[in-house]
Design a protein around this motif. Sequence first.
Motif, PDB file in Angstrom:
ATOM      1  N   VAL A  21       0.856  -1.185   0.000  1.00 54.73           N
ATOM      2  CA  VAL A  21       0.000   0.000   0.000  1.00 54.73           C
ATOM      3  C   VAL A  21       0.892   1.233   0.000  1.00 54.73           C
ATOM      4  N   GLY A  22       0.338   2.338  -0.454  1.00 53.36           N
ATOM      5  CA  GLY A  22       1.099   3.576  -0.499  1.00 53.36           C
ATOM      6  C   GLY A  22       0.827   4.445   0.708  1.00 53.36           C
ATOM      7  N   GLY A  23       1.773   5.310   0.990  1.00 53.06           N
ATOM      8  CA  GLY A  23       1.627   6.239   2.105  1.00 53.06           C
ATOM      9  C   GLY A  23       2.986   6.750   2.536  1.00 53.06           C
ATOM     10  N   TYR A  24       2.985   7.543   3.580  1.00 55.39           N
ATOM     11  CA  TYR A  24       4.229   8.102   4.093  1.00 55.39           C
ATOM     12  C   TYR A  24       4.855   7.152   5.101  1.00 55.39           C
ATOM     13  N   LEU A  25       6.154   6.923   4.948  1.00 55.98           N
ATOM     14  CA  LEU A  25       6.876   6.033   5.850  1.00 55.98           C
ATOM     15  C   LEU A  25       6.956   6.686   7.221  1.00 55.98           C
ATOM     16  N   ASP A  46       2.170   5.237   7.560  1.00 57.25           N
ATOM     17  CA  ASP A  46       1.140   5.981   8.283  1.00 57.25           C
ATOM     18  C   ASP A  46      -0.205   5.274   8.158  1.00 57.25           C
ATOM     19  N   GLN A  47      -0.764   4.868   9.290  1.00 60.14           N
ATOM     20  CA  GLN A  47      -1.970   4.040   9.304  1.00 60.14           C
ATOM     21  C   GLN A  47      -3.267   4.839   9.362  1.00 60.14           C
ATOM     22  N   ARG A  48      -3.182   6.114   9.622  1.00 58.18           N
ATOM     23  CA  ARG A  48      -4.409   6.904   9.831  1.00 58.18           C
ATOM     24  C   ARG A  48      -5.380   6.869   8.661  1.00 58.18           C
ATOM     25  N   PRO A  49      -4.953   7.055   7.413  1.00 59.74           N
ATOM     26  CA  PRO A  49      -5.938   6.991   6.322  1.00 59.74           C
ATOM     27  C   PRO A  49      -6.585   5.613   6.196  1.00 59.74           C
ATOM     28  N   PHE A  50      -5.814   4.570   6.475  1.00 61.28           N
ATOM     29  CA  PHE A  50      -6.340   3.210   6.363  1.00 61.28           C
ATOM     30  C   PHE A  50      -7.279   2.887   7.529  1.00 61.28           C
ATOM     31  N   GLN A  51      -7.001   3.465   8.691  1.00 62.68           N
ATOM     32  CA  GLN A  51      -7.882   3.283   9.846  1.00 62.68           C
ATOM     33  C   GLN A  51      -9.235   3.938   9.595  1.00 62.68           C
ATOM     34  N   THR A  52      -9.242   5.134   9.013  1.00 60.42           N
ATOM     35  CA  THR A  52     -10.518   5.801   8.727  1.00 60.42           C
ATOM     36  C   THR A  52     -11.295   5.054   7.639  1.00 60.42           C
ATOM     37  N   SER A  53     -10.584   4.497   6.659  1.00 66.46           N
ATOM     38  CA  SER A  53     -11.266   3.695   5.627  1.00 66.46           C
ATOM     39  C   SER A  53     -11.895   2.452   6.239  1.00 66.46           C
ATOM     40  N   LEU A  54     -11.193   1.836   7.191  1.00 69.68           N
ATOM     41  CA  LEU A  54     -11.737   0.667   7.877  1.00 69.68           C
ATOM     42  C   LEU A  54     -12.980   1.044   8.679  1.00 69.68           C
ATOM     43  N   GLU A  55     -12.928   2.151   9.387  1.00 70.18           N
ATOM     44  CA  GLU A  55     -14.088   2.587  10.180  1.00 70.18           C
ATOM     45  C   GLU A  55     -15.286   2.869   9.282  1.00 70.18           C
ATOM     46  N   ARG A  56     -15.042   3.488   8.137  1.00 68.56           N
ATOM     47  CA  ARG A  56     -16.141   3.756   7.203  1.00 68.56           C
ATOM     48  C   ARG A  56     -16.726   2.450   6.665  1.00 68.56           C
ATOM     49  N   GLY A 131      16.901 -13.857   7.456  1.00 68.67           N
ATOM     50  CA  GLY A 131      18.219 -13.634   6.882  1.00 68.67           C
ATOM     51  C   GLY A 131      18.807 -12.313   7.322  1.00 68.67           C
ATOM     52  N   ARG A 132      19.804 -11.860   6.567  1.00 67.03           N
ATOM     53  CA  ARG A 132      20.450 -10.579   6.856  1.00 67.03           C
ATOM     54  C   ARG A 132      19.790  -9.500   6.013  1.00 67.03           C
ATOM     55  N   ILE A 133      19.465  -8.390   6.683  1.00 65.59           N
ATOM     56  CA  ILE A 133      18.769  -7.290   6.005  1.00 65.59           C
ATOM     57  C   ILE A 133      19.777  -6.224   5.594  1.00 65.59           C
ATOM     58  N   ASP A 134      19.512  -5.621   4.456  1.00 64.78           N
ATOM     59  CA  ASP A 134      20.334  -4.548   3.921  1.00 64.78           C
ATOM     60  C   ASP A 134      19.991  -3.251   4.664  1.00 64.78           C
ATOM     61  N   ARG A 135      20.529  -2.148   4.208  1.00 66.84           N
ATOM     62  CA  ARG A 135      20.175  -0.846   4.775  1.00 66.84           C
ATOM     63  C   ARG A 135      18.786  -0.457   4.267  1.00 66.84           C
ATOM     64  N   TYR A 136      18.122   0.453   4.996  1.00 68.13           N
ATOM     65  CA  TYR A 136      16.848   0.932   4.479  1.00 68.13           C
ATOM     66  C   TYR A 136      17.131   1.976   3.404  1.00 68.13           C
ATOM     67  N   ARG A 137      16.392   1.883   2.306  1.00 74.21           N
ATOM     68  CA  ARG A 137      16.676   2.705   1.130  1.00 74.21           C
ATOM     69  C   ARG A 137      15.800   3.940   1.021  1.00 74.21           C
ATOM     70  N   ILE A 138      14.871   4.090   1.936  1.00 74.37           N
ATOM     71  CA  ILE A 138      14.005   5.261   1.936  1.00 74.37           C
ATOM     72  C   ILE A 138      13.857   5.729   3.378  1.00 74.37           C
ATOM     73  N   SER A 139      13.969   7.025   3.575  1.00 77.15           N
ATOM     74  CA  SER A 139      13.962   7.588   4.926  1.00 77.15           C
ATOM     75  C   SER A 139      12.544   7.870   5.403  1.00 77.15           C
ATOM     76  N   ILE A 140      12.428   7.970   6.698  1.00 82.44           N
ATOM     77  CA  ILE A 140      11.141   8.290   7.327  1.00 82.44           C
ATOM     78  C   ILE A 140      10.634   9.623   6.775  1.00 82.44           C
ATOM     79  N   GLY A 141       9.340   9.665   6.487  1.00 79.50           N
ATOM     80  CA  GLY A 141       8.713  10.874   5.973  1.00 79.50           C
ATOM     81  C   GLY A 141       8.543  10.890   4.470  1.00 79.50           C
ATOM     82  N   ASN A 142       9.211   9.983   3.767  1.00 78.39           N
ATOM     83  CA  ASN A 142       9.082   9.920   2.311  1.00 78.39           C
ATOM     84  C   ASN A 142       7.840   9.137   1.918  1.00 78.39           C
TER      85      ASN A 142
END
Length: 187
Positions: A21-25, A46-56, A131-142
């Motif tokens: 799903v799309g959204g802000y990290l 960010d779960q807020r838009p998905f939470q409101t969709s669930l409530e609706r 397994g072993r995880i690489d670095r994260y490729r996208i920063s928080i807020g993107n």
Amino acid sequence: EDDEFAGRFEAIDEVDVRARVGGYLEKVHFTDGAIVREGDLLFTIDQRPFQTSLERAESDMKIAAAQVDYTKKQLERARNLVTRGHISVSALDERQNDYIAAEAQLPGARAPLERARLDLEYTEIRAPISGRIDRYRISIGNLVEPNATILTSIVSLDPIYFYFDIDERSFLAYARDARKRGVSLQE
């Protein structure tokens, strides 16, 4: 007899981790290079838009269920009244039609509810393999695009392949030696 060859290790499994799903990290839950287990929480979108969709969707489902209950009671009343002659058969048919229509709308209300639950669940991105995880490729807020943005990758650790290259001269020497001993050597 022994020889030395340069080689490399390669993981059997490798996964590029993407969001469904799309959204802000919002959060990253691992450190670069860490060992992760299948099912570990890696990222949160960010779960807020998905939470409101669930409530609706839950609200729409309750409305559809209430409509089924209401039309069912109206149909039962109409059946009692038609036997006494207080309403016409066409009024009974209308109420029966309303009940059938309300029941038919119930699966239509259930499907968006299940989709909203699934989308909310997908906001928590978990490790598909251990397994072993690489670095994260996208920063928080993107902004994370669904099924497009590669967030990180994971490689399995056990078992693992080892590859090495052998020069043709050495290979032919080993092949000759193997034939002398009656052993088949595959390329």
